[in-house]
Every structure is written in structure tokens, then in C-alpha cells.
Design a protein around this motif. Structure first.
Motif, PDB file in Angstrom:
ATOM      1  N   ALA A 382       0.719  -1.080   0.166  1.00 32.69           N
ATOM      2  CA  ALA A 382      -0.068   0.184  -0.105  1.00 32.69           C
ATOM      3  C   ALA A 382       0.918   1.320   0.143  1.00 32.69           C
ATOM      4  O   ALA A 382       0.518   2.225  -0.570  1.00 32.69           O
ATOM      5  CB  ALA A 382      -0.899  -0.170   1.314  1.00 32.69           C
ATOM      6  N   ASP A 385       4.531   3.734  -3.027  1.00 28.41           N
ATOM      7  CA  ASP A 385       4.891   4.752  -4.012  1.00 28.41           C
ATOM      8  C   ASP A 385       5.765   5.874  -2.776  1.00 28.41           C
ATOM      9  O   ASP A 385       6.345   6.698  -3.150  1.00 28.41           O
ATOM     10  CB  ASP A 385       3.769   5.691  -4.360  1.00 28.41           C
ATOM     11  CG  ASP A 385       4.411   6.732  -5.366  1.00 28.41           C
ATOM     12  OD1 ASP A 385       4.771   6.227  -6.169  1.00 28.41           O
ATOM     13  OD2 ASP A 385       4.049   7.973  -5.127  1.00 28.41           O
ATOM     14  N   THR A 412      -2.752   8.895   4.115  1.00 31.98           N
ATOM     15  CA  THR A 412      -3.279   9.698   3.076  1.00 31.98           C
ATOM     16  C   THR A 412      -2.747   8.796   1.713  1.00 31.98           C
ATOM     17  O   THR A 412      -3.457   8.809   0.888  1.00 31.98           O
ATOM     18  CB  THR A 412      -2.331  11.107   3.232  1.00 31.98           C
ATOM     19  OG1 THR A 412      -2.711  11.639   4.462  1.00 31.98           O
ATOM     20  CG2 THR A 412      -2.486  11.740   2.028  1.00 31.98           C
ATOM     21  N   TYR A 413      -1.670   8.240   1.775  1.00 33.39           N
ATOM     22  CA  TYR A 413      -0.820   7.573   0.551  1.00 33.39           C
ATOM     23  C   TYR A 413      -1.248   6.175   0.634  1.00 33.39           C
ATOM     24  O   TYR A 413      -0.273   5.549  -0.469  1.00 33.39           O
ATOM     25  CB  TYR A 413       0.387   8.189   0.362  1.00 33.39           C
ATOM     26  CG  TYR A 413       0.626   9.755   0.472  1.00 33.39           C
ATOM     27  CD1 TYR A 413       0.175  10.367  -0.590  1.00 33.39           C
ATOM     28  CD2 TYR A 413       1.099   9.922   1.430  1.00 33.39           C
ATOM     29  CE1 TYR A 413       0.356  11.821  -0.799  1.00 33.39           C
ATOM     30  CE2 TYR A 413       1.440  11.684   1.623  1.00 33.39           C
ATOM     31  CZ  TYR A 413       1.181  12.320   0.246  1.00 33.39           C
ATOM     32  OH  TYR A 413       1.221  13.714   0.501  1.00 33.39           O
ATOM     33  N   ASN A 415      -2.147   2.978  -0.941  1.00 32.01           N
ATOM     34  CA  ASN A 415      -2.796   2.613  -2.533  1.00 32.01           C
ATOM     35  C   ASN A 415      -3.052   4.016  -3.168  1.00 32.01           C
ATOM     36  O   ASN A 415      -3.862   3.921  -4.149  1.00 32.01           O
ATOM     37  CB  ASN A 415      -4.027   2.010  -2.159  1.00 32.01           C
ATOM     38  CG  ASN A 415      -3.943   0.516  -1.406  1.00 32.01           C
ATOM     39  OD1 ASN A 415      -2.947  -0.288  -1.605  1.00 32.01           O
ATOM     40  ND2 ASN A 415      -4.673   0.388  -0.445  1.00 32.01           N
ATOM     41  N   ARG A 416      -2.174   4.942  -3.296  1.00 26.05           N
ATOM     42  CA  ARG A 416      -2.303   5.959  -4.180  1.00 26.05           C
ATOM     43  C   ARG A 416      -0.860   6.532  -4.208  1.00 26.05           C
ATOM     44  O   ARG A 416       0.055   6.358  -3.383  1.00 26.05           O
ATOM     45  CB  ARG A 416      -3.278   6.851  -3.834  1.00 26.05           C
ATOM     46  CG  ARG A 416      -2.976   7.604  -2.379  1.00 26.05           C
ATOM     47  CD  ARG A 416      -4.088   8.759  -1.989  1.00 26.05           C
ATOM     48  NE  ARG A 416      -4.075   9.639  -2.934  1.00 26.05           N
ATOM     49  CZ  ARG A 416      -3.516  10.766  -2.786  1.00 26.05           C
ATOM     50  NH1 ARG A 416      -2.514  11.052  -1.699  1.00 26.05           N
ATOM     51  NH2 ARG A 416      -3.452  11.856  -3.789  1.00 26.05           N
ATOM     52  N   ARG A 417      -0.710   7.552  -5.135  1.00 23.27           N
ATOM     53  CA  ARG A 417       0.420   7.912  -5.552  1.00 23.27           C
ATOM     54  C   ARG A 417       0.927   9.217  -4.419  1.00 23.27           C
ATOM     55  O   ARG A 417      -0.058   9.940  -4.173  1.00 23.27           O
ATOM     56  CB  ARG A 417       0.602   8.618  -6.883  1.00 23.27           C
ATOM     57  CG  ARG A 417       0.718   7.625  -7.963  1.00 23.27           C
ATOM     58  CD  ARG A 417       0.820   8.407  -9.164  1.00 23.27           C
ATOM     59  NE  ARG A 417       1.965   9.128  -9.307  1.00 23.27           N
ATOM     60  CZ  ARG A 417       3.196   8.780  -9.694  1.00 23.27           C
ATOM     61  NH1 ARG A 417       3.481   7.637  -9.809  1.00 23.27           N
ATOM     62  NH2 ARG A 417       4.285   9.501  -9.839  1.00 23.27           N
ATOM     63  N   ASP A 419       2.628  12.232  -4.703  1.00 26.07           N
ATOM     64  CA  ASP A 419       3.010  13.198  -5.580  1.00 26.07           C
ATOM     65  C   ASP A 419       3.588  14.242  -4.747  1.00 26.07           C
ATOM     66  O   ASP A 419       4.419  15.233  -4.951  1.00 26.07           O
ATOM     67  CB  ASP A 419       1.812  13.769  -6.533  1.00 26.07           C
ATOM     68  CG  ASP A 419       1.636  12.570  -7.649  1.00 26.07           C
ATOM     69  OD1 ASP A 419       2.609  11.865  -7.886  1.00 26.07           O
ATOM     70  OD2 ASP A 419       0.462  12.588  -8.167  1.00 26.07           O
ATOM     71  N   GLU A 441      -7.798  13.955   1.008  1.00 28.57           N
ATOM     72  CA  GLU A 441      -8.443  12.693   0.708  1.00 28.57           C
ATOM     73  C   GLU A 441      -9.404  12.064   1.583  1.00 28.57           C
ATOM     74  O   GLU A 441     -10.442  11.386   1.255  1.00 28.57           O
ATOM     75  CB  GLU A 441      -7.129  11.460   1.125  1.00 28.57           C
ATOM     76  CG  GLU A 441      -7.182  10.194   0.796  1.00 28.57           C
ATOM     77  CD  GLU A 441      -7.541   9.619  -0.795  1.00 28.57           C
ATOM     78  OE1 GLU A 441      -8.029   8.517  -0.649  1.00 28.57           O
ATOM     79  OE2 GLU A 441      -6.833  10.438  -1.447  1.00 28.57           O
ATOM     80  N   ARG A 444     -12.882  13.035  -0.048  1.00 31.67           N
ATOM     81  CA  ARG A 444     -13.169  12.171  -1.251  1.00 31.67           C
ATOM     82  C   ARG A 444     -13.821  10.824  -0.654  1.00 31.67           C
ATOM     83  O   ARG A 444     -14.311  10.332  -1.578  1.00 31.67           O
ATOM     84  CB  ARG A 444     -11.869  11.880  -1.970  1.00 31.67           C
ATOM     85  CG  ARG A 444     -11.339  13.224  -2.699  1.00 31.67           C
ATOM     86  CD  ARG A 444     -10.023  12.822  -3.506  1.00 31.67           C
ATOM     87  NE  ARG A 444      -9.441  13.899  -4.331  1.00 31.67           N
ATOM     88  CZ  ARG A 444      -8.182  13.890  -4.727  1.00 31.67           C
ATOM     89  NH1 ARG A 444      -7.858  13.008  -4.914  1.00 31.67           N
ATOM     90  NH2 ARG A 444      -7.930  15.111  -5.456  1.00 31.67           N
ATOM     91  N   ARG A 445     -13.610  10.660   0.566  1.00 31.33           N
ATOM     92  CA  ARG A 445     -14.108   9.302   0.863  1.00 31.33           C
ATOM     93  C   ARG A 445     -15.635   9.376   0.821  1.00 31.33           C
ATOM     94  O   ARG A 445     -16.380  10.339   1.143  1.00 31.33           O
ATOM     95  CB  ARG A 445     -13.732   8.839   2.209  1.00 31.33           C
ATOM     96  CG  ARG A 445     -12.039   8.658   2.478  1.00 31.33           C
ATOM     97  CD  ARG A 445     -11.780   8.410   3.755  1.00 31.33           C
ATOM     98  NE  ARG A 445     -10.436   8.338   3.786  1.00 31.33           N
ATOM     99  CZ  ARG A 445      -9.590   7.945   5.089  1.00 31.33           C
ATOM    100  NH1 ARG A 445     -10.160   8.362   6.148  1.00 31.33           N
ATOM    101  NH2 ARG A 445      -8.441   7.977   5.118  1.00 31.33           N
TER     102      ARG A 445
END
Length: 843
Positions: A382, A385, A412-413, A415-417, A419, A441, A444-445
């Protein structure tokens, strides 16, 4: 004592050296005893010696072996004329002490030696022993029951501390627990300085850190029972203090059920301290957090059982920090141990923590790189990145070497990038970008139910964070919203609405009763006249309330206290309006103000107004969360003691006269025979009113659900209202029916309904109704201004599901103080960063 004088007393600055009186008061000793010890006339025993050492800032654990060695050596008495240098004030106080404890000629009274025979009083000692045994025999069972109940209360509190700290520790251990690393901060001693003669620069030298292999906060605390935990923000100070309180609570509960807990550990935050004595603050804090009575807290303090674990010394307002440190040092003398946490990212806070003079200071070190790698490896897929970003930019290591930041990065990160981690910048800029990404994040849930726009949610959260920061708080209790959450101008409406609502009910219900009674043929009067009088009095009440609140705002802005004219000013301002309205009703509308309908309306309003004036002596606008009946109800002493009794007697007389006039007139109007029914009914309702006034409402500090206090207040208001209605109707109907059996019971019912409904209105508004109206008025104003949603509790639950806030019982708080400070920024700055596509918020 010469060594105490040289190593402790001489080490202090001249301005900080205590006198004999101050030293005796700090050590709970007599002045003559301290004076004789330092002058060499008396050898102190162990306990007074350690008290004087602690009062001078020494370590009793270090001085106790030295006292035993000196006692074993037993040096010869000082020769004539030889003495240690006297403390300031000894020359002035020693003469007085010798006169107090000496003989008539001024010579000192001889001190009995260890081998001298003691005076014996056999008969007196025998009588005292017999009396003590008799008292013990008669009070044995009572003492046993009392002691068992006290043990149950202590164990109940310890269990609550264990459960609360368990909930606090669960988020820190849900993913991967970072083993803390500590360093001991020991006082640096420079070589070449004589013992006890260190200079000012040496005394204020920075403590020297010493590495320790101990990783258990309980082990570090066990050696000294006096610990201060330091560390930068996000290093886990609160978590370690919660772990210490949890471990102490578990150890207490591991004892047998019939054994009294030796100590009572409590976990509290210091952010509510405002300069009061430490005992008073501790009573209020424990009552608020654990629902413990002040009597129990003071009893445990006197028994040396309370063991406070305090977090957030840095969150005390700056003006109260020095006073807080002084009070904590004094509180430590009556507690078996103490632990305090403070952040050290500022030099002033670090110096403040060292003024506590604790026996041990430890500082939490940042996690090592290996610890960070182990944390990320616990969920490598997970956080893949994050691994890549860390390998690309080694400057990220200082940012990730924080348990708090690692937690935010994982949430926060996952399973996501990542950046935002690749954007260069200072440590503060990168941390703010991570907070922005975390909030973005969370917004957005998806939730099962519909939700508002992200822009509006962020606006409400930003206002909440900013308001809590300005108020010096970190937890929002929804049922504790009061007038301080509004500006002075906005406070006018919540102040006036509850009383106006009660006045309108007091005016509208009699008019409705008159209309029904006229329609049923019970009373012959003009309904229009009663309605016109009620409307005129309602307008007068509204104007009076407006002038009263306007004057209160003007006085508050000037910064003075309203001493005179608080009541006469608004009444005088509405005097011309009252005269004009009476003139219009009498000479223009030709309304008979002496008609039965108008008289009933006026008398009913007079009774309700009298009860409102009487209620000003109690906190009727506080939530009613629990209630008890008592003979001696507590009231606010808003005047001097003599004037208060006069005002209280006058109000009581006014209420009785209003009840007597209203009941006597209505009963005589509807049921004129026999003539004694009216005074008898007034007496019955007056007794019921007095007994009902003896209920004493109070707040309940433990509330399992948000807004629980308002729910209970509504429940108590309805309960008192229906109880007053039932009791009033049943009592008056029974009395009138028995007194005049030949009359139509319908007439008795009309009398009972009017007075019972008015009684219910008075009871319901006084015991919760006014508080509920003020609470919802405040909520409505906050929502109208765009600061909160109308359904605030639902919004807070949605924010909790998105991990934007956490909940503890009935309160909501942000996951970390740094996130709260980040969201406290102006919303115009947050929106473009968190929600780039959002427009500016509407004003």
C-alpha cells in the motif's frame, strides 16, 4: 544542617532564599523548630529534615542516606559561640520564638534528652484509651461500610482511566507500534567549581542528554515517581503519558478485590488551567472528565492517593504558565507521584519545563531510519510509492521521523501516488502539503448517506478549528455551546428569546382560556379586551428586553460592571410606550381593563413574571442533565449576604401574593361559594410550588452520546411540565369538588385547567425549557451565519467517519493539535490548496 545551608541555601539566589517563616510554612513545621535546627541547638529528626530539604529545592532521596550517616556518627555539640550562618529573619524571629517556647526569664527551655524520663499521666491515658475503644466499637460497622464504599469508588475510577487510555492507545497500535527511544536529561556539572558554590552560569547550563537502553515509560517513572516527558511536536508524548497512566491503572486493578488501591492514577490535560489553585483545578478537571465529586478528590489528596498524569503544559495560556508551574510544584508534595508532558520546539517552553524541578527529565527521540523502514514495511504494497519517494529524495527523512507524520502519511497515501512528497520545500511547507493531501483524501471518501459539498465541509471545519484555537480548547462539546461562541451583538437574540417565549405563553394561555370559558358560558367578559391587553404587554416585554440587552452590550463594550440601573433603565425607557398603549386601549379602543378577562390575563402574567424574577437566583440557562430534591437548594449570591436575604424574602412574598391573587380571583369568578375555597386553593398550590422549587438541577460530566445534555434537558423539562399539569389539575379539582359538591364539576375543571397549565409552563420553562430555547437559538444563529450546518451533530458524525475528527464520549476533537492549527488558517487560503476547483466561499 551546615551542609544543607552550604549546598542548598547558599546555592539559591539572594532574592529566592526563604526566611524562617517561609521555610517553616513550606515544611509544615514551627518557626522555633526550624530556627533551633539551623542555629545548632537541636538535631532534626528524619521527616522534618527531609521536609526542609525539599522546601529548599533538594532531593530527599539523596539527602536521606546522608542524614543516617550523620546520625550514626553523632558529632559532639557545637562549642560556645560557634554556629552556622543564620537565615534571613532568624535574628528577628529567634527572640520571639525563644520567648514563646522558653522560660519566663528569656532562657531557652531545656530540651529533654533520649534518656530523660517522660512525664506520665496514667489515669488520663487510661481514660483516653477506654473512650477511644468505646467509640471504635460503636462506629465499627459504619467505618467498615464507608471504607468499602470508598474502595469501590476508587476502583471504579481506576477502571475508567484504564478504559479511556486503552481507547487512546488503540490508534497508535493499530498498524505498527514504534518502539520509543528516550534520553535522560541530567544536570551538567562543570569541573573546577567548588561543591555547592556553582556560579549562576553553571546553574543555568543546558542539561546533558544521556542515552538509556530503557524503552518502557513505566520503568523510567518507577525509579523516581516524578517524571517530565519532553519532545518535539508529533513525537508521541501524549501516547507515552497515556501508556504510563494505563500501566499504573492496570497495576492497581491487579490487586485483590478486598484490598484498597494504594494510588489512584488519573490522565488529564492542562489546557484548561487558568491560574487557579492546583487543587481547585484538579477538582474541576476530574469532575469534567470523570464525573468525580470534589469531596472525593480533596479526600484523596489529603490521603496522598491521587497520582496525576498531566499532558499539555505547553497548551496552558502563556500568562498562566509560571503560575501553573508553581502550583504543580506545590501539588507534587501531596501526591505520591506525578508525570507531566511538554513540547520543546521553543526555547521558552524548554526553560519552563525545567522550572518544575522534577527528579527526572526524559526526552523522546525521533524514530531512527530503521524504525521508519520497519513501519513502512508493515504495509509495503500500500505504501510502495512512499518507498520510492523516500529513495528518490533523502531530504524526506527528517519529515518521516515522527510517529504523528507517519500516521498521516499512511492514511493519506495508502494505495495511491505520493506526489506531494516529491515537491521540494522546507520541512514546514512539506508538512503543510501532507496535511492538505490528508484533508483532501478524507473529503473524497464516500459515505453511505448523502453529504454536503467538500467546500462547505472545509469551511465549517476551518471555523471550528479556528474557534477552538482562539478559545484555548481542543474538544467541542455540542451540548455545551453557550453565549461565548457568539459576538456581543449576536448575543442579544439568545438572551431575549427564552424569556419572551415564556412571557408569550403566560399571556397567550389565559387569553385562550378566557375565549373557551366565554364560549362555554362559564365567564361573561370581553375576549377582545383580554387579547388587546395581552398584545400590549407582549410588545412592552419585547421592547424592554431589547433595551435591556442593548444596555448590557454597551456596558460590556465599555468594560465596566452594570451596578445601577440594570432593571430601572430598560423599564424607564419603555415607560412612555406603556403610557401610550394604555391611553390607546382606554380612550381610543374603549377597552375595560377592569373586566374579568383582562384581570385574569394581568394576574397570570404577574405570577409568571414573579417566577422569572425568582429564577434569576439560579442557573436556569444551564442544561439540566441530572436532578435531586433537597431541602436547602443552592442559589447564586448576586448581592451581599444581608441584601440577598432581603431580596429573597421580597421575591418569596411577591410570588405568594401573585398566587393568592390569581387563584383567589379565578376561583371566586368561577366558583364563588364557599368563599374560603380561593385562599385554600392558593395555599395548596403554593405548597406544591415551594416543594417543586426544591429540585436542584446540575450538569453530568460523563455523557455517552453527543448532544446528550440537550436530550436530557428536554426530557426533564417535559417531565416537570406534565408533572406540574397533573398535580395542579388533580389537586385543584379535588379541592373545589369537595368544598362545593353542588357546583358543576365543569367549573372546577376550568379553574384547574387554567392554573394547572400555567403551573406546567412555569415548571417546564424553569427546569430545562429556557436552557433548550437558548441552546437552539445559538445553534440557529451559528448556522444562519454560515459557521455551522443546521444539523451539526450529523455533520460531526460524518467528519468522524472520514477521520477528520475523533470522538470521545460526547465531544469531538481533531486527530492532532498540529492539524487543528493547520485548519485554523483562513478558509480563503485553504480552499485553493485542498479543493482546487472550489470557488470562494459565500459570505
Amino acid at each position: 544542617m551546615r551542609r544543607v545551608h552550604d549546598e542548598l541555601y547558599e546555592e539559591l539566589d539572594p532574592a529566592d532564599r526563604p526566611t524562617v517563616t517561609a521555610l517553616a510554612k513550606a515544611g509544615h513545621l514551627s518557626r522555633s523548630y526550624v530556627s533551633e535546627c539551623f542555629s545548632g541547638k537541636r538535631r532534626p529528626s528524619l521527616k522534618p529534615f527531609l521536609s526542609m530539604v525539599e522546601a529548599l529545592g533538594g532531593n530527599p532521596a539523596e539527602w536521606e542516606p546522608r542524614w543516617h550517616r550523620a546520625d550514626a556518627e553523632r558529632p559532639e555539640p557545637l562549642e560556645a559561640g560557634e554556629s552556622v550562618p543564620s537565615l534571613p529573619g532568624v535574628e528577628d524571629e529567634e527572640g520571639a520564638d525563644s520567648r514563646e517556647s522558653g522560660l519566663a526569664d528569656g532562657t531557652a527551655r531545656p530540651v529533654p534528652g533520649p534518656d530523660d524520663p517522660l512525664p506520665r499521666y496514667p489515669f488520663r491515658r487510661l481514660a483516653r484509651k477506654l473512650l477511644a475503644w468505646v467509640i471504635l466499637a460503636f462506629t465499627w460497622h459504619t467505618r467498615i461500610r464507608r471504607d468499602k464504599h470508598a474502595i469501590r469508588l476508587r476502583r471504579k475510577l481506576v477502571k475508567e482511566v484504564r478504559d479511556r487510555t486503552t481507547e487512546h492507545l488503540r490508534p497508535a497500535e493499530v498498524h505498527h507500534y514504534l518502539q520509543p527511544t528516550f534520553v535522560l536529561l541530567t544536570e551538567r556539572r562543570e569541573e573546577g567549581l567548588a561543591r555547592g558554590r556553582r556560579g549562576r552560569r553553571a546553574r543555568r547550563a543546558e542539561p546533558e542528554p544521556t542515552k538509556t537502553p530503557v524503552t518502557s515509560i513505566r520503568a523510567l517513572y518507577e525509579d523516581t515517581d516524578d517524571l517530565v516527558i519532553l519532545g518535539k511536536p508529533g513525537m508521541g508524548k501524549t501516547t507515552q503519558l497515556a501508556r504510563l497512566a494505563h500501566r499504573l491503572a492496570v497495576e492497581v486493578l491487579e490487586s485483590t478485590d478486598d484490598q484498597s488501591p494504594p494510588h489512584v492514577p488519573v490522565f488529564l490535560r492542562l489546557d484548561t488551567y487558568r491560574g487557579e489553585p492546583a487543587e481547585d483545578w484538579l477538582v474541576n478537571a476530574m469532575s469534567r472528565e470523570y464525573g468525580v465529586s470534589g469531596v472525593l478528590v480533596r479526600t484523596w489528596l489529603s490521603e496522598h492517593r491521587l497520582l496525576p498524569v498531566l499532558d499539555g503544559l505547553d497548551e496552558v495560556p502563556e500568562a498562566d504558565r509560571s503560575k501553573c508551574v508553581t502550583e504543580l510544584r506545590r501539588l507534587r508534595r501531596v501526591c505520591p507521584g506525578m508525570a507531566v508532558g511538554c513540547r520543546t520546539d521553543e526555547a521558552d517552553l524548554r526553560r519552563l519545563a525545567f522550572t518544575l524541578r522534577a527528579r527526572r527529565y526524559v526526552e523522546i527521540q525521533p524514530p531512527s531510519r530503521q524504525d521508519v523502514q520497519n513501519y513502512l514495511a508493515a504495509d509495503r504494497e500500500a505504501l510502495a510509492d512512499v518507498h520510492v519517494a523516500l529513495e528518490e529524495d533523502p531530504d524526506l527523512w527528517p519529515l518521516l521521523q515522527s510517529p504523528m507524520m507517519l500516521g498521516f502519511i499512511r492514511l493519506t497515501y495508502a494505495n495511491r501516488r505520493a506526489d506531494e512528497l516529491r515537491v521540494p520545500g522546507t520541512l514546514t511547507e512539506r508538512r503543510n502539503r501532507i496535511f492538505d493531501a490528508y484533508v483532501r483524501e478524507c473529503l473524497r471518501r464516500k459515505r453511505p448517506s448523502s453529504d454536503t459539498a467538500a467546500e462547505q465541509t472545509l469551511t465549517w471545519l476551518s471555523w471550528l478549528a479556528r474557534t477552538l484555537t482562539e478559545r484555548g480548547e481542543h474538544v467541542l462539546y455540542l451540548d455545551r455551546l453557550d453565549l461565548s461562541w457568539l459576538s456581543r451583538t449576536e448575543q442579544m437574540l439568545p438572551r431575549a428569546v427564552p424569556n419572551l417565549a415564556m412571557s408569550l405563553c403566560a399571556l397567550g394561555l389565559p387569553v385562550l382560556w378566557v375565549a373557551v370559558a366565554v364560549h362555554a358560558g362559564i365567564v361573561r367578559t370581553s375576549v377582545a379586551g383580554a387579547g388587546a391587553l395581552a398584545a400590549a404587554m407582549a410588545v412592552t416585554c419585547a421592547v424592554t428586553a431589547y433595551h435591556s440587552e442593548k444596555r448590557a452590550i454597551e456596558v460590556g463594550e465599555e468594560g465596566s460592571e452594570p451596578t445601577r440601573g440594570a432593571l430601572a433603565g430598560p423599564v424607564a425607557a419603555t415607560g412612555p410606550l406603556m403610557v401610550l398603549m394604555v391611553f390607546l386601549m382606554v380612550y381610543v379602543a374603549h377597552i375595560d381593563l377592569t373586566a374579568p378577562g383582562a384581570t385574569v390575563v394581568g394576574l397570570a402574567f404577574a405570577w409568571v413574571a414573579a417566577t422569572q424574577m425568582e429564577a434569576s437566583l439560579t442557573d436556569v440557562f444551564d442544561p439540566v442533565e441530572q436532578m435531586r430534591w433537597t431541602w436547602r437548594r443552592r442559589e447564586r449570591m448576586i448581592y451581599t449576604k444581608a441584601k440577598f436575604h432581603i431580596v429573597r424574602s421580597a421575591l418569596t412574598l411577591f410570588v405568594w401574593l401573585a398566587i393568592e391573587c390569581l387563584l383567589g380571583y379565578v376561583v371566586h369568578l368561577v366558583c364563588p361559594d364557599p368563599p374560603w375555597v380561593g385562599p385554600a386553593a392558593a395555599a395548596v398550590l403554593g405548597v406544591i410550588y415551594v416543594l417543586g422549587n426544591q429540585f436542584e438541577p446540575s450538569l453530568q460530566d460523563r455523557r455517552p452520546r453527543p448532544n446528550e445534555g440537550v436530550r436530557r434537558t428536554v426530557r426533564f423539562s417535559l417531565l416537570h411540565g406534565f408533572a406540574g399539569l397533573t398535580v395542579g389539575i388533580v389537586a385543584l379539582t379535588t379541592l373545589i369538588g369537595l368544598a362545593a359538591p353542588g357546583h358543576d364539576l365543569r367549573r372546577a375543571g376550568f379553574v384547574a385547567v387554567l392554573l394547572g397549565v400555567l403551573f406546567a409552563v412555569v415548571r417546564g420553562f424553569r427546569y430545562g425549557g429556557l436552557a433548550v430555547l437558548r441552546h437552539w437559538t445559538i445553534r440557529a444563529i451559528l448556522a444562519y451565519r454560515g459557521r455551522t450546518p443546521y444539523r451539526y451533530r450529523r455533520f460531526l458524525h460524518a467528519a468522524e467517519e472520514r477521520v477528520l475528527v475523533h470522538r470521545t464520549d460526547s465531544g469531538f476533537f481533531f486527530p492532532h493539535r498540529l492539524l487543528q492549527l493547520h485548519l485554523a488558517a483562513p478558509v480563503e487560503q485553504l480552499l485553493p490548496r485542498v479543493v482546487p476547483s472550489a470557488d470562494q466561499p459565500r459570505t
